[in-house]
Enzyme design. Structure first.
Site, PDB file in Angstrom:
ATOM      1  N   ASN A 175       0.833  -1.360   0.051  1.00 21.91           N
ATOM      2  CA  ASN A 175       0.188   0.032   0.048  1.00 21.91           C
ATOM      3  C   ASN A 175       0.842   1.244  -0.192  1.00 21.91           C
ATOM      4  OD1 ASN A 175      -2.564   1.882   0.940  1.00 21.91           O
ATOM      5  ND2 ASN A 175      -1.282   2.424   2.334  1.00 21.91           N
ATOM      6  N   GLU A 176       0.733   2.043  -0.812  1.00 18.03           N
ATOM      7  CA  GLU A 176       1.469   3.531  -0.781  1.00 18.03           C
ATOM      8  C   GLU A 176       2.937   3.181  -0.782  1.00 18.03           C
ATOM      9  OE1 GLU A 176      -0.582   6.292   1.447  1.00 18.03           O
ATOM     10  OE2 GLU A 176      -2.384   6.542   0.195  1.00 18.03           O
ATOM     11  N   TYR A 249      -7.848  11.659  -2.515  1.00 19.10           N
ATOM     12  CA  TYR A 249      -8.609  12.131  -1.533  1.00 19.10           C
ATOM     13  C   TYR A 249      -9.127  13.544  -1.809  1.00 19.10           C
ATOM     14  CZ  TYR A 249      -7.544   8.368   1.653  1.00 19.10           C
ATOM     15  OH  TYR A 249      -7.670   6.974   2.417  1.00 19.10           O
ATOM     16  N   GLU A 300      -8.637   3.954  -2.483  1.00 23.82           N
ATOM     17  CA  GLU A 300      -8.825   4.984  -1.480  1.00 23.82           C
ATOM     18  C   GLU A 300      -9.244   6.158  -1.905  1.00 23.82           C
ATOM     19  OE1 GLU A 300      -5.818   5.381   1.425  1.00 23.82           O
ATOM     20  OE2 GLU A 300      -5.174   3.499   1.697  1.00 23.82           O
TER      21      GLU A 300
HETATM   22  O1  AHR Z   1      -6.924   6.325   4.795  1.00 26.76           O
HETATM   23  C1  AHR Z   1      -5.830   6.882   5.680  1.00 26.76           C
HETATM   24  C2  AHR Z   1      -4.780   6.650   4.958  1.00 26.76           C
HETATM   25  O2  AHR Z   1      -4.265   7.495   3.968  1.00 26.76           O
HETATM   26  C3  AHR Z   1      -4.204   5.093   4.695  1.00 26.76           C
HETATM   27  O3  AHR Z   1      -3.661   4.610   5.835  1.00 26.76           O
HETATM   28  C4  AHR Z   1      -3.188   5.497   3.599  1.00 26.76           C
HETATM   29  O4  AHR Z   1      -3.054   4.497   2.748  1.00 26.76           O
HETATM   30  C5  AHR Z   1      -3.448   6.990   3.053  1.00 26.76           C
HETATM   31  O5  AHR Z   1      -2.424   7.701   2.957  1.00 26.76           O
END
Ligand code: AHR
Length: 512
Positions: A175-176, A249, A300
């Site tokens: 992840n990331e 996001y 996400e």
């Molecule tokens: O969703 C919160 C965080 O945001 C997650 O752990 C990460 O993958 C992202 O940066």
């Protein structure tokens, strides 16, 4: 501004079948999500089903969520799956070093997560540890979950209560990994992906769907360099990747519950800019994979507001208002309009973290406005998306949105937020159109023009409230909820609807 605004639905312009997985969710060991959101334990005074919070299971069952991603997030690249299996009273206590150095008792592990997924009818999606783990460790987890034959891992699974394989298909390889998952550059990640993926085998009829770490928002270079390495660095390894997962996001404008009309528009503009993220990444992927064997995922997404006062900063707790609901609606509509490009998406996150579907406190559990949007949009799942064009005016916040959103587009141009935007789909002869009035104060007379057929009548359900800051609380859990269905008569092929400001609408009707 003209109060009459129009949306054209063009039935013969088919986009693709809307993947049900677009309504996926994300549950990380972060803040209050797992403890005590999902897991209260069998001895809790809070009603539970073998330790799972009953009110959460009851609230999620009617949503028929397709898939849940777990255990992170950043948490995943520090997680060692063996900590979370076996007798609960013997599991180790670890430190959740990404999220406030909180104690991680490992009471909720592989089997508890599978039990939760089964209770709500969702498929599990596991994020593997690549940052601090090894290919061996991740390969062992796959075998533990999926192997039906004789091996030490299948025997261990059996001893832990699961004689039959768990049949986990979806596996993220880290992840990331450009950030919390190991601070890798794209080439290092691509090489690590190929090495790790080599040891993730298909067992006993469950084929691994391997999901590679994608970019943060509009980092086109990450996508290009990962794809390029796997395709062209000596051998073509692209076939090892079934999907690539980007994250996006919408950073807050204002706070979760306090915002001006301009800040409302800025956040919704950011949500609509998911369009640029999908189009941009898919274009890069198409250069290396023109046949589109590799799927695009956004595992996400959601709104990210300042943490609510009085809550720990590391817990990412935020309220959820009509603004978040409209952001969710706009995003889901963008996904539908790219049904040919996007396979899965996971809202961040399920309970008490970021843009959650549910909020819990002590024994109480409430649904957020975003929950109601996912409920409203259920009929789109598995339906044929058809072109839905907003022939409507663009709303303006004086330029802040254009600046905030331009980088989400590969050409650097944000096309603007329309006062009405939506999507349309058809399943079993039923048309489903969803539309958001993105304006915080301006109601509209909406015309939905369904080209290519006549409609007699339709059903109208909406999410609306006089106050753009409206949200549900533990004392007032139904302040925001879906309206009762109303009958709507069509004239020829046009549906006319009075759509309040700041609202989400669904109309459904049988096509003639
Ligand atoms: O969703 C919160 C965080 O945001 C997650 O752990 C990460 O993958 C992202 O940066």
């Amino acid at each position: 501004m003209d109060t009459v605004q129009k949306v054209d639905v063009i039935l013969d312009e088919k986009i693709g079948v809307i993947s049900p997985y677009l309504h996926g969710q994300f549950a990380e060991h972060l803040g209050e999500l797992v403890y005590p959101g999902l897991w209260v334990g069998e001895n809790s005074s809070i009603p539970n089903i073998r330790g799972l919070r009953k009110a959460v299971v009851d609230a999620l069952e009617p949503l028929h969520l397709p898939v849940i991603r777990w255990p992170g997030g950043c948490f995943a690249d520090g997680y060692h799956w063996r900590d979370g299996v076996g007798p609960r009273n013997q599991r180790p206590l670890r430190v959740n070093y990404y999220w406030g150095m909180a104690p991680e008792p490992n009471l909720f592990g592989t089997h508890e997560f599978i039990a939760f997924c089964r209770a709500i009818g969702a498929e599990p999606y596991f994020t593997g540890n690549v940052g601090s783990g090894s290919p061996q460790e991740l390969g062992d987890w796959v075998e533990y979950c999926n192997f039906a034959g004789d091996s030490s891992f299948s025997a261990l699974r059996h001893a832990n209560g699961a004689a039959e394989p768990l049949g986990v298909r979806f596996w993220a390889v880290g992840n990331e990994n450009w950030g919390c998952g190991g601070r890798m550059d794209p080439e290092t990640y691509a090489a690590t992906f190929a090495r790790t993926r080599t040891f993730m085998f298909n067992y006993s009829g469950t084929n691994v769907h391997a999901i590679a770490c994608g970019a943060s928002g509009p980092d086109w270079a990450w996508t290009r360099r990962v794809m390029d390495y796997l395709k062209n660095k000596h051998w073509d390894r692209l076939g090892m990747m079934q999907s690539l997962a980007a994250h996006y996001y919408c950073g807050s404008a204002g706070t979760a519950i306090e915002y001006t009309p301009d800040q409302w528009l800025e956040l919704l503009s950011k949500a609509s800019a998911m369009e640029g993220i999908i189009t941009g990444h898919r274009a890069v992927m198409d250069e290396f994979d023109p046949q589109r064997h590799i799927k695009l995922i956004v595992d996400e997404w959601g709104t990210w507001h300042p943490v609510e006062q009085g809550k720990p900063a590391s817990g990412l707790y935020q309220q959820n208002t009509m603004r978040d609901a409209c952001a969710a609606a706009l995003t889901l509509d963008v996904f539908n309009n790219h049904a040919d490009k996007i396979f899965m998406a996971n809202l961040a996150q399920l309970i008490n973290v970021l843009q959650s579907l549910l909020l819990v406190h002590e024994e109480k559990c409430i649904a957020t406005p975003t929950y109601h949007v996912f409920d409203l949009y259920q009929p789109h799942r598995g339906a044929q998306a058809v072109r839905c064009v907003a022939n409507a005016e663009t709303v303006s916040d004086g330029g802040a949105s254009a600046i905030a959103c331009q980088e989400q587009y590969a050409d650097g141009h944000f096309p603007g937020l329309k006062i009405v935007q939506g999507s349309a789909s058809v399943k079993d002869g039923n048309l489903c159109v969803t539309v958001c009035n993105t304006h915080p104060t301006q109601p509209v007379e909406l015309e939905i023009d369904v080209h290519g057929t006549n409609l007699d009548e339709a059903e109208d359900i909406r999410l609306a409230h006089d106050d753009v800051h409206a949200h549900n609380t533990f004392d007032n859990p139904n302040e925001v909820s879906l309206s009762r269905p109303e009958r709507l008569m069509a004239r020829d092929h046009i549906l006319r609807v009075a759509l309040p400001a700041a609202s989400v609408l669904r109309v459904m009707g049988k096509l003639n």
